[in-house]
Write an enzyme that holds these catalytic residues in place. Sequence first.
Site, PDB file in Angstrom:
ATOM      1  N   SER A  37      34.378  42.785  49.117  1.00 23.64           N
ATOM      2  CA  SER A  37      33.635  43.373  50.237  1.00 23.64           C
ATOM      3  C   SER A  37      32.133  43.202  50.038  1.00 23.64           C
ATOM      4  O   SER A  37      31.594  43.569  48.984  1.00 23.64           O
ATOM      5  CB  SER A  37      33.945  44.869  50.346  1.00 23.64           C
ATOM      6  OG  SER A  37      35.227  45.067  50.837  1.00 23.64           O
ATOM      7  N   HIS A  68      34.486  40.798  55.465  1.00 27.04           N
ATOM      8  CA  HIS A  68      35.446  39.770  55.027  1.00 27.04           C
ATOM      9  C   HIS A  68      35.580  38.755  56.172  1.00 27.04           C
ATOM     10  O   HIS A  68      36.261  39.022  57.170  1.00 27.04           O
ATOM     11  CB  HIS A  68      36.809  40.393  54.690  1.00 27.04           C
ATOM     12  CG  HIS A  68      36.773  41.267  53.476  1.00 27.04           C
ATOM     13  ND1 HIS A  68      37.174  40.824  52.224  1.00 27.04           N
ATOM     14  CD2 HIS A  68      36.343  42.544  53.299  1.00 27.04           C
ATOM     15  CE1 HIS A  68      37.009  41.808  51.343  1.00 27.04           C
ATOM     16  NE2 HIS A  68      36.509  42.865  51.973  1.00 27.04           N
ATOM     17  N   HIS A  90      44.069  43.393  52.116  1.00 30.69           N
ATOM     18  CA  HIS A  90      44.297  44.664  51.414  1.00 30.69           C
ATOM     19  C   HIS A  90      45.566  45.325  51.946  1.00 30.69           C
ATOM     20  O   HIS A  90      45.900  45.171  53.128  1.00 30.69           O
ATOM     21  CB  HIS A  90      43.122  45.622  51.640  1.00 30.69           C
ATOM     22  CG  HIS A  90      41.771  45.054  51.332  1.00 30.69           C
ATOM     23  ND1 HIS A  90      41.081  44.264  52.221  1.00 30.69           N
ATOM     24  CD2 HIS A  90      40.985  45.158  50.229  1.00 30.69           C
ATOM     25  CE1 HIS A  90      39.916  43.905  51.678  1.00 30.69           C
ATOM     26  NE2 HIS A  90      39.838  44.427  50.470  1.00 30.69           N
ATOM     27  N   TYR A  92      45.975  48.340  52.785  1.00 32.04           N
ATOM     28  CA  TYR A  92      45.729  49.296  53.876  1.00 32.04           C
ATOM     29  C   TYR A  92      45.569  48.616  55.236  1.00 32.04           C
ATOM     30  O   TYR A  92      45.535  49.288  56.270  1.00 32.04           O
ATOM     31  CB  TYR A  92      44.510  50.178  53.564  1.00 32.04           C
ATOM     32  CG  TYR A  92      43.203  49.422  53.405  1.00 32.04           C
ATOM     33  CD1 TYR A  92      42.502  48.919  54.492  1.00 32.04           C
ATOM     34  CD2 TYR A  92      42.659  49.199  52.141  1.00 32.04           C
ATOM     35  CE1 TYR A  92      41.313  48.230  54.353  1.00 32.04           C
ATOM     36  CE2 TYR A  92      41.481  48.509  51.976  1.00 32.04           C
ATOM     37  CZ  TYR A  92      40.807  48.023  53.083  1.00 32.04           C
ATOM     38  OH  TYR A  92      39.637  47.325  52.930  1.00 32.04           O
ATOM     39  N   GLU A  93      45.472  47.282  55.236  1.00 32.69           N
ATOM     40  CA  GLU A  93      45.408  46.588  56.532  1.00 32.69           C
ATOM     41  C   GLU A  93      46.789  46.546  57.186  1.00 32.69           C
ATOM     42  O   GLU A  93      46.938  46.098  58.318  1.00 32.69           O
ATOM     43  CB  GLU A  93      44.853  45.175  56.341  1.00 32.69           C
ATOM     44  CG  GLU A  93      43.386  45.178  55.931  1.00 32.69           C
ATOM     45  CD  GLU A  93      42.861  43.782  55.614  1.00 32.69           C
ATOM     46  OE1 GLU A  93      42.559  43.045  56.565  1.00 32.69           O
ATOM     47  OE2 GLU A  93      42.751  43.436  54.412  1.00 32.69           O
ATOM     48  N   ALA A 120      34.188  45.097  45.258  1.00 32.33           N
ATOM     49  CA  ALA A 120      33.261  46.234  45.214  1.00 32.33           C
ATOM     50  C   ALA A 120      34.088  47.427  44.774  1.00 32.33           C
ATOM     51  O   ALA A 120      35.242  47.562  45.172  1.00 32.33           O
ATOM     52  CB  ALA A 120      32.665  46.463  46.591  1.00 32.33           C
ATOM     53  N   MET A 223      40.474  49.066  45.864  1.00 26.27           N
ATOM     54  CA  MET A 223      41.711  48.916  46.640  1.00 26.27           C
ATOM     55  C   MET A 223      42.199  47.467  46.669  1.00 26.27           C
ATOM     56  O   MET A 223      42.845  47.042  47.634  1.00 26.27           O
ATOM     57  CB  MET A 223      41.467  49.404  48.078  1.00 26.27           C
ATOM     58  CG  MET A 223      40.794  50.764  48.183  1.00 26.27           C
ATOM     59  SD  MET A 223      40.320  51.146  49.871  1.00 26.27           S
ATOM     60  CE  MET A 223      39.200  52.547  49.622  1.00 26.27           C
ATOM     61  N   SER A 224      41.861  46.694  45.643  1.00 24.88           N
ATOM     62  CA  SER A 224      42.221  45.262  45.705  1.00 24.88           C
ATOM     63  C   SER A 224      42.417  44.672  44.312  1.00 24.88           C
ATOM     64  O   SER A 224      42.591  45.395  43.333  1.00 24.88           O
ATOM     65  CB  SER A 224      41.111  44.483  46.432  1.00 24.88           C
ATOM     66  OG  SER A 224      39.968  44.372  45.607  1.00 24.88           O
ATOM     67  N   ASN A 247      29.094  52.277  44.438  1.00 23.84           N
ATOM     68  CA  ASN A 247      28.868  53.723  44.621  1.00 23.84           C
ATOM     69  C   ASN A 247      29.400  54.447  43.396  1.00 23.84           C
ATOM     70  O   ASN A 247      30.220  53.902  42.662  1.00 23.84           O
ATOM     71  CB  ASN A 247      29.568  54.234  45.887  1.00 23.84           C
ATOM     72  CG  ASN A 247      31.056  53.908  45.892  1.00 23.84           C
ATOM     73  OD1 ASN A 247      31.444  52.751  46.040  1.00 23.84           O
ATOM     74  ND2 ASN A 247      31.870  54.928  45.724  1.00 23.84           N
ATOM     75  N   HIS A 261      31.657  52.726  53.508  1.00 22.39           N
ATOM     76  CA  HIS A 261      31.759  51.258  53.438  1.00 22.39           C
ATOM     77  C   HIS A 261      30.393  50.587  53.640  1.00 22.39           C
ATOM     78  O   HIS A 261      30.145  49.512  53.099  1.00 22.39           O
ATOM     79  CB  HIS A 261      32.768  50.781  54.492  1.00 22.39           C
ATOM     80  CG  HIS A 261      33.185  49.341  54.331  1.00 22.39           C
ATOM     81  ND1 HIS A 261      33.703  48.837  53.155  1.00 22.39           N
ATOM     82  CD2 HIS A 261      33.151  48.286  55.200  1.00 22.39           C
ATOM     83  CE1 HIS A 261      33.985  47.547  53.307  1.00 22.39           C
ATOM     84  NE2 HIS A 261      33.649  47.191  54.536  1.00 22.39           N
TER      85      HIS A 261
HETATM   86  O1  R1P Z   1      38.034  45.342  46.871  1.00 24.08           O
HETATM   87  P1  R1P Z   1      37.180  44.783  47.933  1.00 24.08           P
HETATM   88  O2  R1P Z   1      37.868  43.792  48.798  1.00 24.08           O
HETATM   89  O3  R1P Z   1      35.856  44.290  47.410  1.00 24.08           O
HETATM   90  O4  R1P Z   1      36.821  46.023  48.905  1.00 24.08           O
HETATM   91  C1  R1P Z   1      36.461  47.315  48.454  1.00 24.08           C
HETATM   92  O5  R1P Z   1      35.609  47.848  49.444  1.00 24.08           O
HETATM   93  C2  R1P Z   1      36.392  48.515  50.461  1.00 24.08           C
HETATM   94  C3  R1P Z   1      35.880  49.916  50.607  1.00 24.08           C
HETATM   95  O6  R1P Z   1      34.536  49.948  50.964  1.00 24.08           O
HETATM   96  C4  R1P Z   1      37.826  48.503  49.944  1.00 24.08           C
HETATM   97  O7  R1P Z   1      38.557  47.482  50.569  1.00 24.08           O
HETATM   98  C5  R1P Z   1      37.650  48.248  48.476  1.00 24.08           C
HETATM   99  O8  R1P Z   1      38.790  47.659  47.864  1.00 24.08           O
HETATM  100  N1  GUN Z   2      38.953  53.352  46.231  1.00 20.11           N
HETATM  101  C1  GUN Z   2      37.681  53.007  46.254  1.00 20.11           C
HETATM  102  N2  GUN Z   2      37.349  51.784  46.648  1.00 20.11           N
HETATM  103  C2  GUN Z   2      36.048  51.474  46.654  1.00 20.11           C
HETATM  104  N3  GUN Z   2      35.444  50.325  46.981  1.00 20.11           N
HETATM  105  C3  GUN Z   2      34.136  50.495  46.826  1.00 20.11           C
HETATM  106  N4  GUN Z   2      33.866  51.736  46.425  1.00 20.11           N
HETATM  107  C4  GUN Z   2      35.058  52.355  46.310  1.00 20.11           C
HETATM  108  C5  GUN Z   2      35.436  53.664  45.906  1.00 20.11           C
HETATM  109  O1  GUN Z   2      34.635  54.533  45.584  1.00 20.11           O
HETATM  110  N5  GUN Z   2      36.768  53.931  45.904  1.00 20.11           N
END
Ligand code: R1P
Ligand code: GUN
Length: 292
Positions: A37, A68, A90, A92-93, A120, A223-224, A247, A261
């Site tokens: 991301s 993305h 991901h 969650y999509e 991220a 989440m990835s 963060n 985000h």
């Molecule tokens: O893991 P990438 O794709 O960088 O994305 C990260 O950023 C998103 C949350 O802001 C979530 O999808 C998390 O997994």
């Molecule tokens: N789950 C999760 N995904 C992220 N992606 C970027 N920051 C975060 C976070 O704080 N938690």
Amino acid sequence: MLSNSAHSYSYEECKTISDWLLAHTEVRPLVAIVCGSGLGKLAEMIKDPVILKYKDIPNFPQSTVQGHAGQLVFGTLQGKHCVCMQGRFHLYEGYSIQKITLPMRVFKLMGVHTVILTNAAGSLNPGYRVGDIMVIKDHINMPGLSGNNPLVGPNDDRFGTRFPCMSDAYDRKLRQLAQEVGAELGFSDFLKEGVYFVLGGPSFETIAECRMLHMLGVDAVGMSTVHEVIVARHCGMRCFALSLISNEAVMEYTSQEKANHEEVLETGRVRAGQMEELVSTIVSRLEEYSAC
Ligand SMILES: O=P(O)(O)O[C@H]1O[C@H](CO)[C@@H](O)[C@H]1O
Ligand SMILES: Nc1nc2[nH]cnc2c(=O)[nH]1
């Protein structure tokens, strides 16, 4: 007939997509780079790019998340043939876990031997700051612990063994190389190494969940990445992964901080240059290591 979304893609279906891609570019990638991301700018490092949009690739999933772009960028990086995923998928999509990891098997069939993944992530380690880059040394797979693993279903031995080892998921030599390159580039102050925890999302963590992750010794949460790494390792590709700390996890009930985000995307913009330097220098030195 293509498998539906709750189904694994068969070897033949992956091969059909791989053949289609090979017919649409002369690039023969050995290295794949996955942009996290806000990290899509990494794809701009690719020279003489051939861009294939996901919507034009038969049976490929589509990106639905801001930050993305949804395209494969083929070309060279430091003289090496590469493919860059500008946009990942991901859980969650709403895609099945097999669908979000499909590109890994397609890349394998195209000839890729090394996958460099970026993401991220939020930090749990009090020693980390926003903007730090964490080399992933290991993961905790929360969906996997409860049965949602991308390798669930019939195993096709042409990809890999039924029970793949994960104790060497993140290549030790590449992690070492990253620290050496980071030191040369003057990045040591913000280059860390730690454990990444994956959960399903899309909601960010509660304070109680963050405290639990901290107790577990987690350094960063996202989440990835983990699902892709499992599938890539299953089919014998070497993996290296970086988390950009976007963060800090909220651990106190008195805190006014809220994960969002936009902050995630903004951190990507700020660190894009250094992420590019790190990844491209690592790619330039890949020949020092033999593929697994
Ligand atoms: O893991 P990438 O794709 O960088 O994305 C990260 O950023 C998103 C949350 O802001 C979530 O999808 C998390 O997994
Ligand atoms: N789950 C999760 N995904 C992220 N992606 C970027 N920051 C975060 C976070 O704080 N938690």
